[in-house]
Design a protein around this motif. Structure first.
Motif, PDB file in Angstrom:
ATOM      1  N   ARG A 133      38.218  43.090  36.089  1.00  0.00           N
ATOM      2  CA  ARG A 133      38.879  44.267  36.394  1.00  0.00           C
ATOM      3  C   ARG A 133      38.028  44.498  38.026  1.00  0.00           C
ATOM      4  O   ARG A 133      38.611  45.095  38.788  1.00  0.00           O
ATOM      5  CB  ARG A 133      38.133  45.373  35.499  1.00  0.00           C
ATOM      6  CG  ARG A 133      39.189  45.404  34.431  1.00  0.00           C
ATOM      7  CD  ARG A 133      38.931  46.593  33.494  1.00  0.00           C
ATOM      8  NE  ARG A 133      39.538  46.374  32.146  1.00  0.00           N
ATOM      9  CZ  ARG A 133      40.635  46.699  31.866  1.00  0.00           C
ATOM     10  NH1 ARG A 133      41.656  46.851  32.895  1.00  0.00           N
ATOM     11  NH2 ARG A 133      41.156  46.484  30.390  1.00  0.00           N
ATOM     12  N   LEU A 192      43.338  38.978  31.818  1.00  0.00           N
ATOM     13  CA  LEU A 192      42.421  39.622  31.291  1.00  0.00           C
ATOM     14  C   LEU A 192      41.970  38.738  30.011  1.00  0.00           C
ATOM     15  O   LEU A 192      40.769  38.727  29.828  1.00  0.00           O
ATOM     16  CB  LEU A 192      42.383  41.048  30.940  1.00  0.00           C
ATOM     17  CG  LEU A 192      42.439  42.246  31.889  1.00  0.00           C
ATOM     18  CD1 LEU A 192      42.955  43.421  31.453  1.00  0.00           C
ATOM     19  CD2 LEU A 192      41.189  42.107  32.636  1.00  0.00           C
ATOM     20  N   ASP A 221      44.404  43.735  36.188  1.00  0.00           N
ATOM     21  CA  ASP A 221      44.716  44.732  35.341  1.00  0.00           C
ATOM     22  C   ASP A 221      45.904  44.128  34.294  1.00  0.00           C
ATOM     23  O   ASP A 221      46.127  45.103  33.409  1.00  0.00           O
ATOM     24  CB  ASP A 221      44.978  45.846  36.221  1.00  0.00           C
ATOM     25  CG  ASP A 221      46.353  45.808  36.875  1.00  0.00           C
ATOM     26  OD1 ASP A 221      46.969  44.676  36.766  1.00  0.00           O
ATOM     27  OD2 ASP A 221      46.786  46.812  37.766  1.00  0.00           O
ATOM     28  N   ASP A 222      46.318  42.822  34.466  1.00  0.00           N
ATOM     29  CA  ASP A 222      47.333  42.596  33.489  1.00  0.00           C
ATOM     30  C   ASP A 222      46.836  41.880  32.340  1.00  0.00           C
ATOM     31  O   ASP A 222      45.848  41.096  32.538  1.00  0.00           O
ATOM     32  CB  ASP A 222      48.438  41.619  34.181  1.00  0.00           C
ATOM     33  CG  ASP A 222      47.766  40.252  34.486  1.00  0.00           C
ATOM     34  OD1 ASP A 222      48.004  39.206  34.111  1.00  0.00           O
ATOM     35  OD2 ASP A 222      47.026  40.216  35.551  1.00  0.00           O
ATOM     36  N   ILE A 272      36.934  51.157  34.469  1.00  0.00           N
ATOM     37  CA  ILE A 272      36.448  50.440  33.531  1.00  0.00           C
ATOM     38  C   ILE A 272      36.545  51.295  32.185  1.00  0.00           C
ATOM     39  O   ILE A 272      35.921  52.349  31.929  1.00  0.00           O
ATOM     40  CB  ILE A 272      35.191  49.811  33.558  1.00  0.00           C
ATOM     41  CG1 ILE A 272      35.126  48.724  34.429  1.00  0.00           C
ATOM     42  CG2 ILE A 272      34.489  49.217  32.201  1.00  0.00           C
ATOM     43  CD1 ILE A 272      33.906  48.171  35.089  1.00  0.00           C
ATOM     44  N   HIS A 323      36.446  50.926  39.304  1.00  0.00           N
ATOM     45  CA  HIS A 323      37.644  50.193  38.929  1.00  0.00           C
ATOM     46  C   HIS A 323      37.887  50.558  37.545  1.00  0.00           C
ATOM     47  O   HIS A 323      38.893  49.520  36.717  1.00  0.00           O
ATOM     48  CB  HIS A 323      36.996  48.695  38.369  1.00  0.00           C
ATOM     49  CG  HIS A 323      36.280  48.095  39.794  1.00  0.00           C
ATOM     50  ND1 HIS A 323      36.956  47.526  40.721  1.00  0.00           N
ATOM     51  CD2 HIS A 323      34.968  48.167  40.234  1.00  0.00           C
ATOM     52  CE1 HIS A 323      36.449  47.096  41.933  1.00  0.00           C
ATOM     53  NE2 HIS A 323      35.265  47.482  41.693  1.00  0.00           N
TER      54      HIS A 323
END
Length: 310
Positions: free
Chosen positions: A147, A157, A152-153, A103, A101
């Motif tokens: 995530r 988040l 991912d925006d 991270i 992902h």
């Protein structure tokens, strides 16, 4: 074929977090497995610093030993992020999730910075100080979990961060007496000063009523973060939205119980019983459906002017 890394992670969440374990089973399979593996790493790091086993037992590690453990955790986490092979199931699990992902390393290290605050015995004088700690030990976990769910925006988040903050404020209110016995006080010191509670006597029975008032203030401070987090549900897949809505309901219920119980809140550990969890599971499903249907057609309100790190 048995997956030893995943099996270890599943046992960690079953024994370490009953509240999240129930909700996590609502995730789609791949999300659930990755959430368990991320949780196992978070739990392991926390336990290493606290000298506990899956969050249980008295907090008690020599500060010098805790500092050494923290340095080891940073080194092993960095190695996992760099893709170095490991046979340790905790760091193998984290590596799978972090690589899959993408991270960011800074998010993983933010969590360890939160544990460093405990090692250094940081004081929390204001609510903002408490929120800064809460971001590092829980808000950033919410971001990493998001995530895993494909978020991912930045706006979504940030809502995930808000839920982590709300969870941690609730945890602090629930565990305030136990934490104080271990020498850790996360309630804003200014609030304790106002109430006439010495910071080294938060656990004392004679201050229970005043501490209950401060804990109630903290539960109230969590409410706008819970409300903000709800608007992130619309951007998750339906099963993930159900899981998160359920977890949100369970933790919020814990905070409300602490508020209602007042000075008796710490006579035993506050838990949500099985019947209540089933009801919250159903309610979480309804909230998820509402978020994915009616809310999907509405423009979300601007995030309130709340404390944030992202």
């Amino acid at each position: 074929m048995t997956d030893a890394v995943l099996d270890h992670s599943r046992r960690a969440i079953d024994q370490g977090s009953r509240s999240f374990a129930v909700a996590s089973r609502l995730f789609p399979g791949s999300v659930r497995d990755d959430a368990w593996m991320l949780y196992a790493w978070c739990r392991h790091c926390d336990d290493e610093i606290d000298g506990q086993v899956l969050g249980h037992g008295a907090v008690g590690v020599d500060p010098v030993l805790a500092r050494r453990k923290l340095n080891e955790l940073r080194a092993r986490t960095a190695a996992a992020l760099a893709g170095e092979p490991t046979t340790d199931p905790v760091f193998a699990a984290f590596q799978r999730v972090a690589v899959r992902h993408a991270i960011p390393a800074e998010e993983a290290m933010d969590l360890l910075e939160g544990f460093e605050m405990d090692v250094l015995g940081r004081r929390y004088d204001t609510l903002e100080d408490t929120l800064d700690y809460s971001y590092h030990v829980a808000g950033v976990v919410g971001v990493m979990m998001a995530r895993i769910m494909g978020v991912d925006d930045a706006p979504t988040l940030r809502r995930a961060q808000d839920l982590g903050l709300a969870f941690q404020l609730t945890n602090i209110a629930r565990d305030v007496v136990e934490d104080a016995r271990g020498g850790r006080v996360y309630l804003p010191g200014a609030w304790l000063d106002e109430a006439g509670v010495p910071r080294d006597r938060v656990h004392a029975p004679e201050h229970r009523a005043a501490v209950a008032q401060a804990a109630r203030r903290l539960v109230q401070a969590a409410e706008p973060f819970y409300a903000s987090a709800r608007w992130g549900l619309r951007d998750l897949n339906p099963r993930s939205a159900w899981a998160i809505a359920t977890a949100r309901g369970v933790y919020r219920s814990i905070g409300r119980h602490v508020s209602r119980a007042g000075p008796t809140a710490w006579d035993g550990r506050t838990r949500v019983d099985r019947t209540a969890k089933l009801l919250l599971l159903g309610r979480g499903g309804l909230i998820a459906v509402w978020s994915k249907t009616l809310d999907a057609w509405r423009t979300p309100p601007p995030r309130p002017a709340l404390w944030t790190r992202i």
